[in-house]
Structure formats: C-alpha cells, structure tokens
Design a protein around this motif. Structure first.
Motif, PDB file in Angstrom:
ATOM      1  N   GLU A  63       0.812  -1.221   0.000  1.00 20.91           N
ATOM      2  CA  GLU A  63       0.000   0.000   0.000  1.00 20.91           C
ATOM      3  C   GLU A  63       0.844   1.270   0.000  1.00 20.91           C
ATOM      4  O   GLU A  63       0.369   2.321  -0.398  1.00 20.91           O
ATOM      5  CB  GLU A  63      -0.991   0.012   1.164  1.00 20.91           C
ATOM      6  CG  GLU A  63      -0.372   0.180   2.516  1.00 20.91           C
ATOM      7  CD  GLU A  63      -1.409   0.230   3.623  1.00 20.91           C
ATOM      8  OE1 GLU A  63      -1.056   0.679   4.710  1.00 20.91           O
ATOM      9  OE2 GLU A  63      -2.556  -0.177   3.416  1.00 20.91           O
ATOM     10  N   ASP A  64       2.102   1.191   0.412  1.00 18.08           N
ATOM     11  CA  ASP A  64       2.960   2.379   0.365  1.00 18.08           C
ATOM     12  C   ASP A  64       3.595   2.562  -1.012  1.00 18.08           C
ATOM     13  O   ASP A  64       4.472   3.372  -1.192  1.00 18.08           O
ATOM     14  CB  ASP A  64       4.042   2.320   1.438  1.00 18.08           C
ATOM     15  CG  ASP A  64       5.079   1.239   1.198  1.00 18.08           C
ATOM     16  OD1 ASP A  64       4.912   0.426   0.268  1.00 18.08           O
ATOM     17  OD2 ASP A  64       6.068   1.203   1.957  1.00 18.08           O
ATOM     18  N   THR A  65       3.156   1.794  -1.998  1.00 18.25           N
ATOM     19  CA  THR A  65       3.582   1.756  -3.394  1.00 18.25           C
ATOM     20  C   THR A  65       4.924   1.058  -3.599  1.00 18.25           C
ATOM     21  O   THR A  65       5.449   1.063  -4.707  1.00 18.25           O
ATOM     22  CB  THR A  65       3.610   3.150  -4.082  1.00 18.25           C
ATOM     23  OG1 THR A  65       4.651   3.938  -3.517  1.00 18.25           O
ATOM     24  CG2 THR A  65       2.268   3.846  -3.984  1.00 18.25           C
ATOM     25  N   PRO A  77       9.210   2.378  -2.381  1.00 19.63           N
ATOM     26  CA  PRO A  77       7.964   3.138  -2.541  1.00 19.63           C
ATOM     27  C   PRO A  77       8.195   4.366  -3.419  1.00 19.63           C
ATOM     28  O   PRO A  77       9.247   5.006  -3.347  1.00 19.63           O
ATOM     29  CB  PRO A  77       7.609   3.547  -1.108  1.00 19.63           C
ATOM     30  CG  PRO A  77       8.266   2.515  -0.259  1.00 19.63           C
ATOM     31  CD  PRO A  77       9.527   2.151  -0.985  1.00 19.63           C
ATOM     32  N   ARG A  79       5.669   7.071  -4.073  1.00 21.11           N
ATOM     33  CA  ARG A  79       4.469   7.923  -4.012  1.00 21.11           C
ATOM     34  C   ARG A  79       4.745   9.238  -4.719  1.00 21.11           C
ATOM     35  O   ARG A  79       5.865   9.750  -4.677  1.00 21.11           O
ATOM     36  CB  ARG A  79       4.104   8.203  -2.560  1.00 21.11           C
ATOM     37  CG  ARG A  79       3.586   6.999  -1.840  1.00 21.11           C
ATOM     38  CD  ARG A  79       3.124   7.353  -0.456  1.00 21.11           C
ATOM     39  NE  ARG A  79       2.605   6.150   0.180  1.00 21.11           N
ATOM     40  CZ  ARG A  79       2.096   6.121   1.387  1.00 21.11           C
ATOM     41  NH1 ARG A  79       2.036   7.211   2.108  1.00 21.11           N
ATOM     42  NH2 ARG A  79       1.630   5.017   1.887  1.00 21.11           N
TER      43      ARG A  79
END
Length: 85
Positions: A63-65, A77, A79
């Motif tokens: 979910e944090d990429t 990550p 984002r």
C-alpha cells in the motif's frame, strides 16, 4: 508439529519449486513483472488489512507503493510528491 505440504516435500527431496512468472489467465495479457507498467496488472489476491496485494504477474504490491518482484528484487515506494502551496 507442522503438517507436510507440497513445498516441504519438494524441499526435503532436493527438488526446487518455482512460482510461475505470470498468473495471468485472461485476455489481453497483463504487463509482465519487468514492464514499467507492471502495476496495471489485475489483482489476484488482496489483503488490505495487511497492506498488500498479489498481482497476476506475480508482483506483490504494497500500500505504500513499494513492490516485491517475482525474482526477489525490491522496488522502493514511489508515491507522488505533493507540491507545497
């Protein structure tokens, strides 16, 4: 004591078990794990309570990429940066 699984049996006999490079069974095929657009692949299994999903190209998307590629490489990550006003 743990029950025996197919993976355990393969390990004890010296054989190796590999996950397929792609779990994609639909048409058109999703991007491969090496493609720049690999995140566009379909979700095969989602665990939002744990913060990750398995894509049909065998990429684990967090979910944090961040990403875990099938060959074990890690993608940090990424984002988008929000502009400060």
């Amino acid at each position: 004591m743990r029950s025996s699984t197919q993976f355990d049996t393969a390990t004890t006999t010296g054989a190796t078990t590999r996950q397929p490079g792609s779990l994609c069974t639909h048409t058109p095929k999703c991007p491969t794990a090496d493609s720049p657009d690999r995140e566009a692949a379909h979700v095969v299994a989602a665990y939002p309570e744990q913060g990750w999903s398995l894509l049909c190209n065998a990429v684990v998307l967090f979910e944090d990429t961040g990403e875990l590629l099938p060959d074990g490489r890690v993608v940090a990550p990424h984002r988008p940066i929000v502009a400060l006003a």
